[in-house]
Enzyme design. Structure first.
Site, PDB file in Angstrom:
ATOM      1  N   HIS A  26       7.020  -9.739   4.006  1.00 32.11           N
ATOM      2  CA  HIS A  26       7.024 -10.601   5.197  1.00 32.11           C
ATOM      3  C   HIS A  26       7.791 -11.898   4.885  1.00 32.11           C
ATOM      4  CE1 HIS A  26       3.034  -8.363   5.644  1.00 32.11           C
ATOM      5  NE2 HIS A  26       3.688  -7.999   6.724  1.00 32.11           N
ATOM      6  N   GLN A  50      -2.270   0.979  17.922  1.00 29.70           N
ATOM      7  CA  GLN A  50      -1.462   1.824  17.045  1.00 29.70           C
ATOM      8  C   GLN A  50      -2.294   2.508  15.956  1.00 29.70           C
ATOM      9  OE1 GLN A  50       0.982  -1.644  15.976  1.00 29.70           O
ATOM     10  NE2 GLN A  50       0.947  -0.890  13.873  1.00 29.70           N
ATOM     11  N   SER A 176       0.772  -4.327   2.878  1.00 28.19           N
ATOM     12  CA  SER A 176      -0.576  -4.891   3.007  1.00 28.19           C
ATOM     13  C   SER A 176      -1.618  -3.861   2.586  1.00 28.19           C
ATOM     14  CB  SER A 176      -0.842  -5.312   4.449  1.00 28.19           C
ATOM     15  OG  SER A 176       0.175  -6.174   4.890  1.00 28.19           O
TER      16      SER A 176
HETATM   17  P1  AMP Z   1       3.172  -5.157   8.997  1.00 31.06           P
HETATM   18  O1  AMP Z   1       2.482  -6.467   8.864  1.00 31.06           O
HETATM   19  O2  AMP Z   1       2.885  -4.204   7.873  1.00 31.06           O
HETATM   20  O3  AMP Z   1       3.011  -4.553  10.366  1.00 31.06           O
HETATM   21  O4  AMP Z   1       4.713  -5.458   8.834  1.00 31.06           O
HETATM   22  C1  AMP Z   1       5.348  -6.452   9.595  1.00 31.06           C
HETATM   23  C2  AMP Z   1       6.834  -6.356   9.351  1.00 31.06           C
HETATM   24  O5  AMP Z   1       7.090  -6.526   7.964  1.00 31.06           O
HETATM   25  C3  AMP Z   1       7.388  -4.984   9.751  1.00 31.06           C
HETATM   26  O6  AMP Z   1       8.665  -5.168  10.349  1.00 31.06           O
HETATM   27  C4  AMP Z   1       7.511  -4.286   8.422  1.00 31.06           C
HETATM   28  O7  AMP Z   1       8.524  -3.304   8.399  1.00 31.06           O
HETATM   29  C5  AMP Z   1       7.868  -5.438   7.501  1.00 31.06           C
HETATM   30  N1  AMP Z   1       7.552  -5.132   6.099  1.00 31.06           N
HETATM   31  C6  AMP Z   1       6.388  -4.645   5.620  1.00 31.06           C
HETATM   32  N2  AMP Z   1       6.478  -4.449   4.277  1.00 31.06           N
HETATM   33  C7  AMP Z   1       7.732  -4.829   3.924  1.00 31.06           C
HETATM   34  C8  AMP Z   1       8.450  -4.857   2.686  1.00 31.06           C
HETATM   35  N3  AMP Z   1       7.908  -4.466   1.538  1.00 31.06           N
HETATM   36  N4  AMP Z   1       9.718  -5.325   2.694  1.00 31.06           N
HETATM   37  C9  AMP Z   1      10.295  -5.734   3.856  1.00 31.06           C
HETATM   38  N5  AMP Z   1       9.678  -5.720   5.050  1.00 31.06           N
HETATM   39  C10 AMP Z   1       8.414  -5.279   5.090  1.00 31.06           C
END
Ligand code: AMP
Length: 266
Positions: A26, A50, A176
Site C-alpha cells: 500500500h 466481496q 494483509s
Molecule cells: P487490499 O487492501 O488488499 O484490498 O489492497 C489494496 C490495494 O493494494 C489493491 O489495489 C491491491 O492490489 C494493492 N496491493 C496489495 N498488496 C500489494 C503488494 N504487495 N504490492 C502492491 N500492491 C499491493
C-alpha cells in the site's frame, strides 16, 4: 475542504482504495500517487460484499490506529473511512455483475461473488472521491483488469493505473493476509513466487505453458501447498489462454486454510 474543490482549484487528485491492515505494498501505491498527483486520498473499507459467507470477513485484520499512523508517516493527505451502514444503507439494492471477458475465469470461478462485490464498492468509492487517477496493485492483477473494464464500460472519466507488486526479500508478495501464515507456512509460501519464475523460464525455453504449469503445480503440492486453484499462463490484457499480447502467469494456491495469489509478467 471537499476533494472536488481541490480539483476545481486546479490540483490533481490520486486515490488509493484499500481494505486497511496497511503494508509497504500500500505504501508504494501511496508514494506513486504522491509523485504523480497533488493530493492523495486513501480509503479504508473492508467491503462485506466481496466476501462469501464462508470467507474471512470477520477475521480480516482491522488495526485502525496503526493504519492511521502509517498514513501519517506516508504523508497521505486524506483518509476516507466510511462505515458499512454509510456505504450500504438498508435500502441499498444495486448490483453490478460480470460473467464474461476478463471476469469470466480464474478468481471468478473460485470466488464467484468477488468481482461483483468489488465492482459495487469501487464504483461507489470512485464516485465519492472522484479522483483524476485511481491506483491499484498488480498483486491483484485480474482485479486491476476488471476495474479497467468497469470504468470503460460505464464511461467513468477516471484513469486507472497499476503499481508493481511489492515483495519481501524472499519474493513473497506482501499481503494483509500474510499474518495468517505461521512460520512453516510462511517458508513454504515463499515458493509461490519462485514457481512463477520457474514456469516463465520453462516457457521461454520452449516448453508448452500447460506442461510448465503442470510441473509447477506438482512442485507446489509436494512442497507444502495443499491445493492449487489455478496456475496458468494468460494473455496480459484479455486474460484469455489465447495469447496475443504479453503473457502473464497467475497463481492461486492454498496453504492450510490460507489462500495466496500472485502473478508475474513473462
Ligand atoms: P487490499 O487492501 O488488499 O484490498 O489492497 C489494496 C490495494 O493494494 C489493491 O489495489 C491491491 O492490489 C494493492 N496491493 C496489495 N498488496 C500489494 C503488494 N504487495 N504490492 C502492491 N500492491 C499491493
Amino acid at each position: 475542504m471537499k476533494i472536488l474543490e481541490h480539483r476545481q482549484s486546479g490540483l490533481t487528485v490520486g486515490f488509493v482504495p484499500t481494505m486497511g491492515a496497511l503494508h509497504n505494498g500500500h505504501g508504494q501505491i501511496i508514494q506513486t500517487s504522491r509523485q504523480e498527483t497533488d493530493i492523495t486520498v486513501v480509503s479504508i473499507f473492508v467491503n462485506p460484499k466481496q466476501f462469501a459467507p464462508h470467507e474471512d470477513f470477520n477475521e480480516y485484520p482491522r488495526p485502525v490506529d496503526a493504519d492511521i499512523a502509517f498514513l501519517n508517516n506516508h504523508k497521505a493527505d486524506y483518509l476516507f473511512m466510511p462505515t458499512a451502514a454509510e456505504m450500504y444503507p438498508a435500502d441499498f439494492i444495486t448490483k453490478i455483475s460480470f460473467h464474461q471477458g476478463v471476469a469470466s475465469e480464474l478468481e471468478a470461478i473460485f470466488r464467484p461473488h468477488f468481482f461483483d462485490g468489488v465492482a459495487v464498492v469501487v464504483t461507489k468509492l470512485l464516485m465519492a472521491v472522484f479522483p483524476d487517477i485511481a491506483y491499484f496493485g498488480e498483486k491483484d492483477y485480474q482485479q486491476f483488469c476488471v476495474i479497467k473494464q468497469l470504468v470503460k464500460d460505464l464511461n467513468i472519466p477516471i484513469k486507472i493505473q497499476s503499481v508493481p507488486t511489492v515483495r519481501e526479500p524472499s519474493g513473497l508478495a506482501l499481503s494483509s493476509r500474510n499474518i495468517y501464515l505461521n512460520s512453516d507456512n510462511k517458508k513454504a509460501s515463499e515458493l509461490l513466487n519462485k514457481v512463477l519464475y520457474d514456469v516463465a523460464t520453462q516457457i521461454k525455453q520452449g516448453i508448452t505453458s500447460e506442461k510448465a504449469c503442470q510441473e509447477g503445480e506438482r512442485y507446489l503440492l509436494t512442497n507444502g501447498f495443499d491445493k492449487i486453484d489455478y496456475l496458468v499462463a494468460r494473455d496480459s490484457q484479455t486474460l484469455s489462454p489465447h495469447i496475443q499480447n504479453d503473457t502473464r502467469i497467475l497463481v492461486a494456491a492454498w496453504i492450510q486454510n490460507v489462500r495466496l495469489i500472485d502473478n508475474i509478467s513473462l
